[in-house]
Design a protein around this motif. Structure first.
Motif: not given
Length: 384
Positions: A303-308, A332-333, A376-384
């Motif tokens: 959720p902190a990454m904007g993924i609900s 694509d994502f 961790d990688r996803m958070a960096d990638w999504l800017g969170n």
């Protein structure tokens, strides 16, 4: 020139395509972290492995009865008494080549060509593809997040009144949502199917992997249902290709005749050793504790990454998530996430061809280290 049949033109399983690309990247030396495939990262329980070694030395392995070794069927019957307090005669149990064979046998036994089989959307894509490959029609009934993605009798009745449905398949816990159909919804669906002459098929392959309560088998409500289960998920035996069906008495012989010609029998070695898995509960519960920890990581960090979360992850080892804040094209994502940060996950298009473009399925069946590093990688990638 070979002419391909219409039955062969099923949609690809996109999660497997992602897995193929992930394997190619890993083969080229990249550190790929997979949240894509619903396969435990653990091997089969120690007791199963030890039994397999002994069987290879001492057993004469070959074909068995199409319904399976009687000692294996008795062990599965004992499991129902131990786990659910239900008496199931061993004679009503068929051992199958994984749950996949069980689905094919069930559909063939209760439908004729052109028959209509209701499944939920989102749902496991192989259901749809098996149904089509057998010249049947899948009827995908959308479930509502407001109902925790449980199919309601009202939705089933509306589809049935529009055009007759011959069979209903319900999975609980479900893939990809992890949603659990509660006992009241399950009983109501079964009663409606009984009254309307609709065959009821219960996929219980994720039993044992529930985090918010106890599993309830459809057999607790009625004997006149088809239950399909497997040693693949909770028991960590995907590659052993061993599952089972519990059948109404009248279906045993028809399923046996179909199995004789389609599959001959399930793998004999797997039949010999699978019952040992029932004795390995302590080991398997420790593995489940790992899934529980992984689940908590996803609940905390996505959720902190904007993924609900689009469904409560009450069971199985999947999170069905809305990534609409980042994309309206989950395929694509998934491809960009794999190519840019080497994290694999399953696009929602697999599980819901109509509305899946904004959803992803994240599997947390891997190690906790893998899950944490991927997040961790996803958070960096999504800017969170």
């Amino acid at each position: 020139m070979t002419i391909l049949s219409a039955r062969s033109r099923v949609e690809p399983f996109h999660a497997m395509d992602v897995l193929r690309e992930a394997n190619a990247l890993a083969g080229a030396g990249h550190d790929v972290l997979s949240l894509a495939v619903g396969q435990p990262s653990h091997s089969a329980p120690r007791g199963v492995l030890e039994a397999a070694k002994a069987a290879l030395d001492n057993e004469k392995l070959g074909y068995t009865d199409a319904l399976g070794r009687m000692e294996t069927r008795r062990a599965i019957a004992a499991h129902y008494a131990d786990r659910y307090g239900i008496e199931v005669p061993a004679g009503r149990i068929a051992v199958t080549t994984g749950s996949s064979a069980g689905f094919s046998l069930a559909f063939l036994a209760v439908t004729d060509p052109g028959g209509r089989v209701a499944i939920t959307a989102p749902g496991y894509p192989a259901y749809r593809n098996i149904i089509r490959a057998l010249s049947l029609e899948p009827v995908e009934i959308a479930t509502d997040p407001a109902d925790d993605h449980m199919l309601t009798v009202a939705s089933l009745e509306a589809a049935h009144r529009e055009r007759r449905i011959d069979a209903l398949l319900i999975a609980s816990p479900a893939n990809p949502t992890g949603a659990v159909t509660d006992r009241h919804h399950l009983a109501a669906l079964m009663d409606f199917c009984r009254d309307e002459g609709i065959a009821f098929i219960s996929d219980e392959i994720y039993h044992g992997l529930r985090y918010t309560g106890d599993d309830r088998t459809a057999l607790s409500h009625s004997d006149d249902v088809i239950v399909i289960n497997s040693f693949s998920k909770y028991y960590c035996m995907t590659g052993w290709r061993i599952g089972w069906m519990v059948l109404p008495e009248a279906m045993v012989r028809p399923v046996e005749c179909l199995a004789q010609s389609l599959y001959i029998s399930a793998p004999d070695l797997s039949q010999v050793v699978a019952p040992r898995a029932f004795e390995c509960t302590d080991e398997l519960e420790r593995i489940k504790d790992g899934y529980r920890a992984n689940r908590e990581l996803l609940l905390e960090r996505l959720p902190a990454m904007g993924i609900s979360f689009a469904a409560p992850p009450d069971g199985a080892f999947y999170a069905w998530c809305d990534v609409g804040a980042h994309t309206n094209d989950s395929m694509d994502f998934a491809r960009r996430m794999l190519s840019e940060i080497h994290v694999a996950a399953a696009p929602g298009l697999d599980f819901d061809p109509v509305n899946g473009s904004r959803y992803m399925r994240f599997s947390y069946a891997g190690s906790t280290d893998t899950i944490a590093r991927a997040l961790d990688r996803m958070a960096d990638w999504l800017g969170n």
